[in-house]
Every structure is written in C-alpha cells, then in structure tokens.
Motif scaffolding. Structure first.
Motif, PDB file in Angstrom:
ATOM      1  N   LEU A  97     -36.311  13.495  26.665  1.00  0.00           N
ATOM      2  CA  LEU A  97     -37.019  13.032  25.465  1.00  0.00           C
ATOM      3  C   LEU A  97     -36.870  11.549  25.151  1.00  0.00           C
ATOM      4  CD1 LEU A  97     -36.195  15.913  22.933  1.00  0.00           C
ATOM      5  CD2 LEU A  97     -38.215  15.654  24.380  1.00  0.00           C
ATOM      6  N   GLY A 151     -26.501  20.987   8.976  1.00  0.00           N
ATOM      7  CA  GLY A 151     -27.674  20.639   9.778  1.00  0.00           C
ATOM      8  C   GLY A 151     -27.314  20.662  11.260  1.00  0.00           C
ATOM      9  N   ALA A 155     -27.746  15.186  15.820  1.00  0.00           N
ATOM     10  CA  ALA A 155     -26.611  14.492  15.179  1.00  0.00           C
ATOM     11  C   ALA A 155     -25.523  15.503  14.814  1.00  0.00           C
ATOM     12  CB  ALA A 155     -27.085  13.744  13.936  1.00  0.00           C
ATOM     13  N   GLU A 174     -26.834  25.871   8.874  1.00  0.00           N
ATOM     14  CA  GLU A 174     -28.226  25.508   9.195  1.00  0.00           C
ATOM     15  C   GLU A 174     -29.159  26.420   8.396  1.00  0.00           C
ATOM     16  OE1 GLU A 174     -30.194  23.234  11.044  1.00  0.00           O
ATOM     17  OE2 GLU A 174     -31.713  24.451  10.044  1.00  0.00           O
ATOM     18  N   LYS A 175     -30.153  25.809   7.753  1.00  0.00           N
ATOM     19  CA  LYS A 175     -31.049  26.622   6.916  1.00  0.00           C
ATOM     20  C   LYS A 175     -32.023  27.474   7.738  1.00  0.00           C
ATOM     21  CE  LYS A 175     -34.371  22.987   5.943  1.00  0.00           C
ATOM     22  NZ  LYS A 175     -34.982  22.104   4.981  1.00  0.00           N
ATOM     23  N   GLY A 181     -32.432  21.848  15.013  1.00  0.00           N
ATOM     24  CA  GLY A 181     -33.163  20.884  14.187  1.00  0.00           C
ATOM     25  C   GLY A 181     -34.540  20.619  14.763  1.00  0.00           C
ATOM     26  N   LEU A 182     -34.923  19.350  14.803  1.00  0.00           N
ATOM     27  CA  LEU A 182     -36.258  19.004  15.300  1.00  0.00           C
ATOM     28  C   LEU A 182     -36.409  19.316  16.783  1.00  0.00           C
ATOM     29  CD1 LEU A 182     -36.924  15.644  13.426  1.00  0.00           C
ATOM     30  CD2 LEU A 182     -37.989  17.872  13.007  1.00  0.00           C
ATOM     31  N   LYS A 191     -42.351  19.528  26.143  1.00  0.00           N
ATOM     32  CA  LYS A 191     -41.455  18.379  26.329  1.00  0.00           C
ATOM     33  C   LYS A 191     -40.003  18.817  26.495  1.00  0.00           C
ATOM     34  CE  LYS A 191     -41.828  14.891  23.397  1.00  0.00           C
ATOM     35  NZ  LYS A 191     -42.173  14.227  22.103  1.00  0.00           N
ATOM     36  N   ASN A 216     -29.092  27.713   3.419  1.00  0.00           N
ATOM     37  CA  ASN A 216     -29.578  26.449   2.872  1.00  0.00           C
ATOM     38  C   ASN A 216     -28.506  25.908   1.930  1.00  0.00           C
ATOM     39  OD1 ASN A 216     -30.928  24.346   1.673  1.00  0.00           O
ATOM     40  ND2 ASN A 216     -32.863  25.466   1.486  1.00  0.00           N
ATOM     41  N   VAL A 217     -27.798  24.900   2.388  1.00  0.00           N
ATOM     42  CA  VAL A 217     -26.697  24.364   1.582  1.00  0.00           C
ATOM     43  C   VAL A 217     -27.293  23.627   0.374  1.00  0.00           C
ATOM     44  CG1 VAL A 217     -24.701  22.811   1.566  1.00  0.00           C
ATOM     45  CG2 VAL A 217     -25.210  24.184   3.596  1.00  0.00           C
ATOM     46  N   ASP A 298     -47.611  14.745  19.992  1.00  0.00           N
ATOM     47  CA  ASP A 298     -47.189  16.149  20.181  1.00  0.00           C
ATOM     48  C   ASP A 298     -48.210  17.121  19.576  1.00  0.00           C
ATOM     49  OD1 ASP A 298     -44.966  15.218  21.440  1.00  0.00           O
ATOM     50  OD2 ASP A 298     -43.577  15.598  19.786  1.00  0.00           O
ATOM     51  N   ASP A 445     -30.601  10.967  11.273  1.00  0.00           N
ATOM     52  CA  ASP A 445     -31.764  10.518  10.498  1.00  0.00           C
ATOM     53  C   ASP A 445     -31.472  10.495   8.996  1.00  0.00           C
ATOM     54  OD1 ASP A 445     -33.114  10.328  12.856  1.00  0.00           O
ATOM     55  OD2 ASP A 445     -34.683  11.785  12.378  1.00  0.00           O
ATOM     56  N   SER A 451     -35.735   8.518  13.303  1.00  0.00           N
ATOM     57  CA  SER A 451     -35.367   7.685  14.444  1.00  0.00           C
ATOM     58  C   SER A 451     -35.534   8.470  15.740  1.00  0.00           C
ATOM     59  CB  SER A 451     -33.922   7.220  14.232  1.00  0.00           C
ATOM     60  OG  SER A 451     -33.530   6.343  15.237  1.00  0.00           O
ATOM     61  N   VAL A 453     -33.652  10.804  19.171  1.00  0.00           N
ATOM     62  CA  VAL A 453     -32.585  11.721  19.559  1.00  0.00           C
ATOM     63  C   VAL A 453     -31.346  10.939  20.000  1.00  0.00           C
ATOM     64  CG1 VAL A 453     -31.935  13.484  21.229  1.00  0.00           C
ATOM     65  CG2 VAL A 453     -34.217  13.533  20.208  1.00  0.00           C
TER      66      VAL A 453
HETATM   67  C1  FAD Z   1     -42.502  16.300  16.318  1.00  0.00           C
HETATM   68  C2  FAD Z   1     -41.381  15.383  16.643  1.00  0.00           C
HETATM   69  C3  FAD Z   1     -41.185  14.983  17.955  1.00  0.00           C
HETATM   70  C4  FAD Z   1     -40.157  14.121  18.283  1.00  0.00           C
HETATM   71  N1  FAD Z   1     -40.009  13.743  19.582  1.00  0.00           N
HETATM   72  C5  FAD Z   1     -39.011  12.911  19.913  1.00  0.00           C
HETATM   73  C6  FAD Z   1     -38.841  12.493  21.256  1.00  0.00           C
HETATM   74  O1  FAD Z   1     -39.604  12.870  22.149  1.00  0.00           O
HETATM   75  N2  FAD Z   1     -37.813  11.670  21.553  1.00  0.00           N
HETATM   76  C7  FAD Z   1     -36.926  11.239  20.595  1.00  0.00           C
HETATM   77  O2  FAD Z   1     -35.975  10.515  20.919  1.00  0.00           O
HETATM   78  N3  FAD Z   1     -37.067  11.608  19.300  1.00  0.00           N
HETATM   79  C8  FAD Z   1     -38.080  12.432  18.940  1.00  0.00           C
HETATM   80  N4  FAD Z   1     -38.242  12.810  17.629  1.00  0.00           N
HETATM   81  C9  FAD Z   1     -37.248  12.339  16.646  1.00  0.00           C
HETATM   82  C10 FAD Z   1     -35.955  13.185  16.745  1.00  0.00           C
HETATM   83  O3  FAD Z   1     -36.292  14.549  16.889  1.00  0.00           O
HETATM   84  C11 FAD Z   1     -35.070  12.968  15.528  1.00  0.00           C
HETATM   85  O4  FAD Z   1     -34.793  11.589  15.402  1.00  0.00           O
HETATM   86  C12 FAD Z   1     -33.747  13.733  15.642  1.00  0.00           C
HETATM   87  O5  FAD Z   1     -33.980  15.114  15.821  1.00  0.00           O
HETATM   88  C13 FAD Z   1     -32.886  13.518  14.399  1.00  0.00           C
HETATM   89  O6  FAD Z   1     -31.731  14.299  14.518  1.00  0.00           O
HETATM   90  P1  FAD Z   1     -30.892  14.748  13.239  1.00  0.00           P
HETATM   91  O7  FAD Z   1     -29.808  15.611  13.763  1.00  0.00           O
HETATM   92  O8  FAD Z   1     -30.516  13.557  12.443  1.00  0.00           O
HETATM   93  O9  FAD Z   1     -31.887  15.594  12.331  1.00  0.00           O
HETATM   94  P2  FAD Z   1     -32.806  16.858  12.589  1.00  0.00           P
HETATM   95  O10 FAD Z   1     -33.107  17.055  14.017  1.00  0.00           O
HETATM   96  O11 FAD Z   1     -33.952  16.692  11.658  1.00  0.00           O
HETATM   97  O12 FAD Z   1     -31.914  18.091  12.117  1.00  0.00           O
HETATM   98  C14 FAD Z   1     -31.567  18.276  10.761  1.00  0.00           C
HETATM   99  C15 FAD Z   1     -31.234  19.731  10.540  1.00  0.00           C
HETATM  100  O13 FAD Z   1     -30.670  19.898   9.233  1.00  0.00           O
HETATM  101  C16 FAD Z   1     -31.158  21.101   8.666  1.00  0.00           C
HETATM  102  N5  FAD Z   1     -31.007  21.021   7.217  1.00  0.00           N
HETATM  103  C17 FAD Z   1     -31.609  20.145   6.372  1.00  0.00           C
HETATM  104  N6  FAD Z   1     -31.209  20.380   5.100  1.00  0.00           N
HETATM  105  C18 FAD Z   1     -30.350  21.426   5.154  1.00  0.00           C
HETATM  106  C19 FAD Z   1     -29.615  22.131   4.150  1.00  0.00           C
HETATM  107  N7  FAD Z   1     -29.678  21.802   2.869  1.00  0.00           N
HETATM  108  N8  FAD Z   1     -28.823  23.169   4.539  1.00  0.00           N
HETATM  109  C20 FAD Z   1     -28.732  23.529   5.855  1.00  0.00           C
HETATM  110  N9  FAD Z   1     -29.434  22.889   6.846  1.00  0.00           N
HETATM  111  C21 FAD Z   1     -30.214  21.838   6.489  1.00  0.00           C
HETATM  112  C22 FAD Z   1     -32.608  21.128   9.136  1.00  0.00           C
HETATM  113  O14 FAD Z   1     -33.146  22.433   9.047  1.00  0.00           O
HETATM  114  C23 FAD Z   1     -32.454  20.653  10.575  1.00  0.00           C
HETATM  115  O15 FAD Z   1     -32.203  21.726  11.449  1.00  0.00           O
HETATM  116  C24 FAD Z   1     -39.284  13.658  17.273  1.00  0.00           C
HETATM  117  C25 FAD Z   1     -39.477  14.027  15.942  1.00  0.00           C
HETATM  118  C26 FAD Z   1     -40.520  14.888  15.625  1.00  0.00           C
HETATM  119  C27 FAD Z   1     -40.740  15.279  14.200  1.00  0.00           C
END
Ligand code: FAD
Ligand code: SF4
Length: 476
Positions: A97, A151, A155, A174-175, A181-182, A191, A216-217, A298, A445, A451, A453
C-alpha cells in the motif's frame, strides 16, 4: 552491492498487474509479483550511493533499504526479513500500500529510474511468511503494567505489538467487529487481501495482545473506567470525521460518503453481515466520484467491479505535471500526475472542476450534477479559487460518491469526554505522543490528520516507546 554498474545493466522492472479484463470481475489482489531472478536483479540496481536518502529522507520508518537490498542480492533472505522487521511491524502491508516516498528519494532516481524498493520489501515479507521465519515474539518477562489501545488500525496494531513485546499486558478496544481499521474497512481487497491482515493479527494474538471487538469506547465503556483499569491509554482512533460537501442537494440519498460505500463492499467480500440499507451498488449506473485522491481512486475501482455504466472522477485542483515540478526537487515527494490501477480500468478524470449543486425531481435521488471549471489564482501567498465564466455544465448522475477527505478524529464521544487539548486542525495535541492528560498517549491519524499507513505504523511504534519509558518512570 552487486557490480558497480549493475544499475546500468539492469533496468527497473515495475510490478505488473493482472489483465484488466480479468481483474475487473473479482475483488482479488491485482499485483503480479516478480520472479526470484527478477527480484535479485532489481536489488542489484541499488548502487551503494553513500548517503542513502531513501532511508533517511524517504522512508518514514527509516527502513534500512540499501542493507536489505544487499542481503536480497546475496540470497540472505532470512537476514533480510529480520532486518526489515527491526524497523517495520507490517512490511507485507507497506509493500502493498505504501506510495513509496523512498523511491522518489532514491539517488538513482535523479538520473534514471529508482530502485524498486517497495516490491523488494513485499517479497522479503512474503518469503518470511512462506518460510515460517515470522513467528510470535513473546517477551521473556512481564512488567505487570496494563495498557489499553483504542482503535485497531495500523497505528494501534503497531503500538500494541511493540508494547506487548516490551512485556506489558495490552488490550485493544475496537468499535468494529473485526480488527484492522481502514486496512479492513476502507482499503479495497484488490489492493490488500484481508487474509494478509488476518495472518498478521494471529501473530499479535499469539504474542499476547488481547482484542475486545465491538466496543465503542466513550459509549460502551467510559474513559473513567479505562483510567481505573489500566496504567496507560493509547488513542489510535484514526481521523474518521469526513469532509462534507455542503452544497444544495447534498441530502439526496444517492449522494454518499466514500467510506460508507467502500465499507459495505468490503463487508460483503468478507461475508460479514451488512444492513440491507447500507448496500449500494454502482451496477448499470452513471457514477461520479468527487475527489481526485487515493480514496476516490479506490471508489473508481470498486464501482468498476460492480459493473458501473460510466465513471467520472472530479478533482478541484489543477491537473498535476507529468514530471517533477521545480517546487518539489529531489529528494522531496513530488505532486506529479499518477495513474492508479483503478484509473487504468476505465474512468474519465477531470481536473479543476467544482461541483455546485445536485438536482433532482420530486423524488429522493439526485438526477443531475451542476458543475463548472475553476482556476486557481495566487494572491499574497494565498491561493484563491475562481469560477471560469461560461464553463457551467450539467451531467446526469445515478450515484455520487464523496471522496473529499477527512478532517480530523471524531470529537463526539471519547474526545469530548476526556476534554483533551486539540491542535488548530482538530487533531489531538501531543508532546512526544503524550496528550494533555499524562496517562493518555495518542498516535496515527488521530494526531497527524489523514495520512498514510507507513506514517501510522511509525507513529504507533514511537508512541509505544514513549509509553514504555513513561511506565518505567511513573507506572507506580
Ligand atoms: C479508502 C482509503 C484508502 C487508503 N489507501 C491507502 C493506501 O493505499 N496507502 C496508504 O499508505 N494509506 C492509505 N489510506 C490511509 C490509511 O489507511 C490511514 O492513514 C491509516 O489507516 C491510519 O491508521 P490509524 O491506525 O491512525 O487509523 P485507522 O486505520 O483509521 O484506525 C482507527 C480505528 O479506530 C477505531 N475507533 C475509532 N473510534 C473508536 C472508539 N471510540 N472506540 C473503539 N474504536 C474506535 C476505528 O473503528 C478504526 O478501526 C487509505 C485511506 C482510505 C480511507
Ligand atoms: S515503508 Fe514505504 S517508504 Fe518505507 S521502504 Fe517501504 S515502501 Fe519505502
């Protein structure tokens, strides 16, 4: 390194994709990995340039790129796997990715095509799994300290893995019903196959990370409970607040956010239960994706696989140049024209387009989109957008997908309850990953805004190191 002139002898051989006619009929991954001989040749192109900008200025994780290239070239794959995992928890995911800022910072890229770093990373990780070199790394001693990670995106997973390996007890909340996550619910399967993610989650579970799914925290459990039950909390909740397009007609039911559209398809692929009302298909429809970024791309690939009649992708920014512009010289990440695999599958891309309103009849669905072309004018160092007179157009639409990005972490619920300080953009404010509440740290994020991955993994690792340090000093 190989022979000194191997970068002249061997040309860059990009990763191929399955043929368009084949791949648009399924959601399976589309990469066609290189053969072992081809990959050795690609590793030989790394030319021992002296100052490896790929690793220093390019890769946010500081992956030791020239070193793993050399190990691959010499056939020491197990050592390469160990070296790669020393800086990156999930190289099989970045190997699929990552937009590879390392490659745009590669020294060879100044005068030739850069080394194929990202795919070498993919190959090292895949061989590691095939050969059974990637096994659970359990800590020899436990600290007795408990950390809650909120989450399960990259990250949260990286932070959890680093913390459990340091001997702490880690619970990920995780909710959603499944972790990732994403990576699970945003990124389409073509992908990143979700078996790739599950394979890594098993490793985390074997190492001792506990997952509490469907929690859901802030709603199901309070921050007060977490403060009482855990020594430390790490927020990795992503930047889930979508940017909306507040124009007339936004309320029509066929105008929806990209994440709602993509999540439903990813759940269907995984045979997860989906509410009938959440399922939206592009079949036989004229689809407009608003937003020219990766999420938009996507959506294009997903709509193509759902058999859309026509697909348009609109971007409000001007079309980027074909080659590196002067304002982003090497080794910086350049804004250049990029064509994704989804674009290759067929869609009409338009730049400098603003959408003004959605029009419908008496029903609840938008039938036409009203837009115009715009120009960008620089005034006192600020860019201003100006409609170009006489360019208004109307386009019949059946489905509009808003891929207009994300603003910041969702404030409603946990963030408001904890009253944590936010930065001017609405992200959680941190000092070395510690928030305004000393017991709460944050990463990904949630602190950076939307941002990548690779940034999320790096941030999760750094936050884990800060938490470990803090627990040793203050953990009671
Ligand atoms: C459609 C799409 C495609 C992408 N493609 C790419 C790519 O090809 N390459 C790349 O480098 N980046 C890509 N990105 C960006 C990348 O996915 C993100 O930057 C990355 O996933 C961020 O990681 P994170 O762990 O900070 O958050 P996230 O992946 O957003 O995970 C956060 C998690 O926290 C959980 N959560 C939130 N609030 C709560 C709560 N209150 N209680 C419990 N759980 C909670 C959410 O459900 C989620 O599972 C893409 C983003 C999107 C939207
Ligand atoms: S994680 Fe991304 S930037 Fe780092 S080496 Fe891999 S592809 Fe390059």
């Amino acid at each position: 390194m190989g022979e000194i002139k191997d970068f002249i002898k061997y040309k860059r051989r990009p990763v191929g994709y399955r043929a368009v006619e084949e791949r648009i009929h399924d959601f399976k991954e589309l990469d066609l990995p290189l053969t072992p001989d081809e990959i050795t040749q690609q590793a030989r192109r790394c030319m021992d340039c002296g100052i490896p900008f790929c690793h220093g200025a390019g890769c946010p994780l500081g992956n030791l790129i020239p070193d793993f290239n050399e190990l691959v070239f010499k056939g020491h794959w197990e050592q390469a796997s160990r070296l790669l995992h020393a800086t990156n928890n999930f190289p099989e995911i970045t190997g699929r990715l990552c937009p590879a800022p390392c490659e745009t910072a590669c020294t060879l890229g100044i005068s030739d095509e850069p080394v194929l770093i990202k795919h070498i990373e993919y190959q090292i990780a895949e061989r590691g799994f095939e050969q059974g070199w990637i096994t659970p790394e359990r800590p020899s001693e436990k600290t007795g300290k408990r950390v809650a990670v909120i989450g399960s995106g990259p990250a949260g997973l990286a932070a959890a893995q680093q913390l459990v390996r340091a001997g702490h007890d880690v619970v990920v909340f995780e909710k959603h019903e499944r972790a990732g996550g994403l990576l699970r619910y945003g990124v389409p399967d073509f992908k990143l196959g979700k078996d790739i993610l599950d394979r890594r989650l098993w490793q985390l579970e074997d190492e001792g990370v506990q997952f509490q799914m469907g929690v859901n925290v802030g709603e199901d459990i309070s921050s007060r409970y977490l403060h009482k039950m855990f020594d430390c909390i790490c927020l990795t909740m992503g930047a889930g607040q979508p940017r909306d397009l507040n124009i007339p007609g936004r309320g029509y039911e066929n105008v929806l956010f990209a994440m709602d559209y993509l999540t439903a398809q990813n759940k269907l692929n995984a045979s997860e239960p989906v509410d009938e009302r959440e399922i939206v298909t592009a079949e036989d429809k004229i689809v407009v994706v608003i937003g020219g970024g990766d999420t938009g791309s996507d959506c294009v690939g997903t709509a193509r696989r759902q058999n859309a009649k026509e697909i348009y992708q609109f971007e409000i920014l001007p079309k980027p140049p074909d080659s590196r512009p002067v304002d982003t010289p090497w080794p910086m990440w350049p804004r250049v024209m990029r064509t994704s695999s989804s674009h290759e599958e067929g869609c009409e891309r338009r730049w400098s387009v603003s959408t003004k309103e959605f029009l419908g009849g008496a029903g609840i669905t938008a039938e036409r989109l009203h837009g115009c072309e715009v120009e960008w004018i620089k005034k006192n160092d600020n860019w201003k957008i100006k409609e170009i007179a006489g360019t208004d157009f109307f386009l019949g639409v059946d489905l509009v997908i808003l891929a207009t990005g994300f603003a910041h972490v969702v404030h409603e619920g946990l963030i408001k309850d904890t009253a944590l300080k936010l930065d001017p953009q609405g992200n959680i404010m941190v000092n070395n990953y510690q928030t305004s509440d000393p017991q709460i740290f944050a990463a990904g994020d949630t602190i950076n805004g939307p941002s990548l991955v690779v940034q999320a993994i790096d941030s999760g690792r750094q936050a884990a190191a800060a938490i470990d340090h803090w627990l040793q000093k203050n953990g009671g």
